[in-house]
Design an enzyme around this catalytic site. Structure first.
Site, PDB file in Angstrom:
ATOM      1  N   HIS A 120       0.988  -1.120   0.034  1.00 38.47           N
ATOM      2  CA  HIS A 120       0.064  -0.159   0.053  1.00 38.47           C
ATOM      3  C   HIS A 120       0.818   1.064   0.077  1.00 38.47           C
ATOM      4  O   HIS A 120       2.075   1.281   0.496  1.00 38.47           O
ATOM      5  CB  HIS A 120      -0.931  -0.106   1.206  1.00 38.47           C
ATOM      6  CG  HIS A 120      -1.820   0.858   1.411  1.00 38.47           C
ATOM      7  ND1 HIS A 120      -1.690   2.423   1.741  1.00 38.47           N
ATOM      8  CD2 HIS A 120      -3.213   0.756   1.127  1.00 38.47           C
ATOM      9  CE1 HIS A 120      -2.581   3.202   1.614  1.00 38.47           C
ATOM     10  NE2 HIS A 120      -3.779   2.199   1.324  1.00 38.47           N
ATOM     11  N   ASP A 197       3.069  -4.527   8.209  1.00 35.32           N
ATOM     12  CA  ASP A 197       1.876  -3.874   8.122  1.00 35.32           C
ATOM     13  C   ASP A 197       0.702  -4.951   8.009  1.00 35.32           C
ATOM     14  O   ASP A 197       0.362  -5.657   6.975  1.00 35.32           O
ATOM     15  CB  ASP A 197       1.994  -3.164   6.542  1.00 35.32           C
ATOM     16  CG  ASP A 197       0.551  -2.629   6.260  1.00 35.32           C
ATOM     17  OD1 ASP A 197      -0.537  -2.684   7.052  1.00 35.32           O
ATOM     18  OD2 ASP A 197       0.392  -1.916   5.287  1.00 35.32           O
ATOM     19  N   GLN A 200      -4.458  -5.508   6.825  1.00 29.03           N
ATOM     20  CA  GLN A 200      -5.498  -6.182   6.014  1.00 29.03           C
ATOM     21  C   GLN A 200      -5.451  -7.653   6.759  1.00 29.03           C
ATOM     22  O   GLN A 200      -6.415  -8.520   6.313  1.00 29.03           O
ATOM     23  CB  GLN A 200      -5.118  -6.419   4.511  1.00 29.03           C
ATOM     24  CG  GLN A 200      -5.127  -5.220   3.856  1.00 29.03           C
ATOM     25  CD  GLN A 200      -6.610  -4.798   3.746  1.00 29.03           C
ATOM     26  OE1 GLN A 200      -7.405  -5.504   3.518  1.00 29.03           O
ATOM     27  NE2 GLN A 200      -6.718  -3.430   3.516  1.00 29.03           N
ATOM     28  N   LYS A 223     -10.716  -1.329  10.316  1.00 25.16           N
ATOM     29  CA  LYS A 223     -10.835  -2.427   9.446  1.00 25.16           C
ATOM     30  C   LYS A 223     -11.198  -3.775  10.351  1.00 25.16           C
ATOM     31  O   LYS A 223     -11.505  -4.825   9.463  1.00 25.16           O
ATOM     32  CB  LYS A 223      -9.583  -2.761   8.624  1.00 25.16           C
ATOM     33  CG  LYS A 223      -9.197  -1.610   7.717  1.00 25.16           C
ATOM     34  CD  LYS A 223      -7.713  -1.910   6.998  1.00 25.16           C
ATOM     35  CE  LYS A 223      -7.157  -0.850   6.067  1.00 25.16           C
ATOM     36  NZ  LYS A 223      -8.363  -0.355   5.021  1.00 25.16           N
ATOM     37  N   CYS A 361      -4.817   2.385  -3.945  1.00 23.71           N
ATOM     38  CA  CYS A 361      -3.475   2.966  -3.030  1.00 23.71           C
ATOM     39  C   CYS A 361      -2.275   1.861  -3.223  1.00 23.71           C
ATOM     40  O   CYS A 361      -1.749   1.737  -2.251  1.00 23.71           O
ATOM     41  CB  CYS A 361      -3.806   3.237  -1.629  1.00 23.71           C
ATOM     42  SG  CYS A 361      -4.826   4.675  -1.459  1.00 23.71           S
TER      43      CYS A 361
END
Length: 403
Positions: A120, A197, A200, A223, A361
């Protein structure tokens, strides 16, 4: 799972959009919020609204206790060793920038930062800025046509100059689950710090940061059924003590004089100013809610949706799915031959269906495939196969209209 009972927990899912029942397939952008999370925000402002850590009065103490209880919940959820390794942020982007800012005091010309081709923008731009500032070099792990990172190329890119590896646990654009355990172990063999990261990943399963042995793990609250403007940066105690503060101000200080300032102990060293108190409390409530459903049940439900959705959409002639990794989460990124994704997204919105169109993104991914963007349907545990059927019918209708 009693899907209808779960769906009743989410007020927004019962509404209509453009006169049609809402079908919400943009969960990779943000999840919907259950009533308990909405109530937690409202209850804070109605019952204990006060600033935290600073007041001796009752409301301040109640607010402080609720906020720190949430930190302890999150520590337990991600299996952090200490509560002070859990920093509240405004989201994944904030957490990554905090670490990047700290590494500006660590890196020197000739050092290397390693990221991947499927990041991202939030896990690309801060490292570009860091390298421009320090003279370090940014290197990129390539991916293949299936949307999987090429591990053998990662091995070649690692050198004694690699000081930091920053990779996504799961691709937001493709759904690919990356072999982060291998990246962390190999990175440590070369003396590099590793940031994951997890934006997700956390909606789909619980990370165990001690088992992973990552140095940093970042994610956003919005999220996984929590509020927007909330997030977590986990960092190993040694690293957080080593890095300088990201911002200066109230709360993060131990003593201030005009001659010198000394900083507070962790976690307050990195939490300057009045935080999003209601959001931090509600994030803990969201995690309680997710755990009450159970991540094993969530993973099973989303796997069924992914398999069914993949099978159903491939019945549409000219439809191509991007991201065919062997291990992936409930994301289907696709295009229909000869039609711009934006046009399809606009038409099916009129039928009450929310998907994401564009580059998500993640422009380097789209450049790799030579496309302007994709249509992304991203599923959550509260979605149903019947909704996928509605999407299928809407796509057929859009295709007829546009060809």
């Amino acid at each position: 799972m009693d899907i209808q009972k779960i769906r009743a927990d989410f007020p927004i899912l019962s509404q209509k959009v453009n006169g049609k029942p809402l079908v919400y397939f943009d969960n990779a952008a943000t999840s919907q919020k259950p009533q308990v999370v909405i109530d937690a925000i409202s209850n804070y402002y109605q019952e204990i609204n006060a600033n935290i850590h600073r007041g001796v009065h009752t409301l301040s103490q109640l607010a402080t206790d609720a906020y720190e209880e949430s930190r302890a919940k999150i520590q337990k959820h991600i299996h952090a060793k200490f509560a002070h390794e859990v920093l509240f942020t405004s989201g994944t982007t904030h957490g990554i920038n905090l670490v990047a800012n700290g590494f500006s005091a660590v890196l020197q010309p000739g050092d290397e930062v390693l990221i991947s081709a499927m990041e991202h923008h939030s896990n690309i731009v801060p490292w570009q800025m860091l390298c421009e500032k320090t003279g370090a070099k940014l290197k990129v792990i390539p991916m293949d046509e299936n949307g999987e990172l090429i591990v053998s190329e990662f091995d070649k890119l690692l050198t004694k100059n690699t000081k930091l590896i920053a990779v996504t646990h799961i691709s937001n654009a493709l759904g690919t689950i990356n072999p982060i355990e291998y990246f962390i172990q190999k990175g440590h063999d070369f003396g590099a710090a590793v940031l994951i990261d997890g934006a997700q990943a956390v909606p789909h399963f619980r990370p165990n940061v001690q088992d992973l042995d990552c140095d940093f793990y970042v994610f956003s609250g919005h999220k996984l059924c929590g509020p927007t403007g909330t997030g977590i940066l986990y960092g190993k105690e040694d690293w957080l003590n080593k890095l300088p503060p990201y911002q200066g101000g109230g709360e993060m200080i131990k003593e201030v004089t005009f001659e010198k300032t000394t900083y507070a102990e962790l976690p307050h060293k990195f939490e300057a100013g009045t935080p999003n108190i209601s959001g931090g409390i509600a994030l803990g409530v969201a995690i309680d809610y997710m755990n009450s459903i159970g991540f094993d049940a969530i993973e099973k439900q989303e796997k069924e949706l992914l398999d069914y959705g993949t099978k159903r959409l491939l019945e549409i002639e000219g439809l191509k799915i991007f991201g065919l990794a062997k291990k992936k989460t409930a994301v289907i990124s696709f295009n229909i031959e000869g039609i711009h994704p934006y046009d399809i997204g606009t038409i099916i919105d009129k039928l009450g269906i929310a998907v994401r169109t564009g580059h998500h993104c993640a422009q380097p991914i789209m450049n790799f495939f030579g496309i302007p963007g994709t249509i992304r349907a991203s599923f959550s545990f509260y979605n149903t196969k019947e909704e996928i059927d509605v999407l299928f019918q809407a796509l057929q209708r859009a295709k007829t209209m546009l060809t």
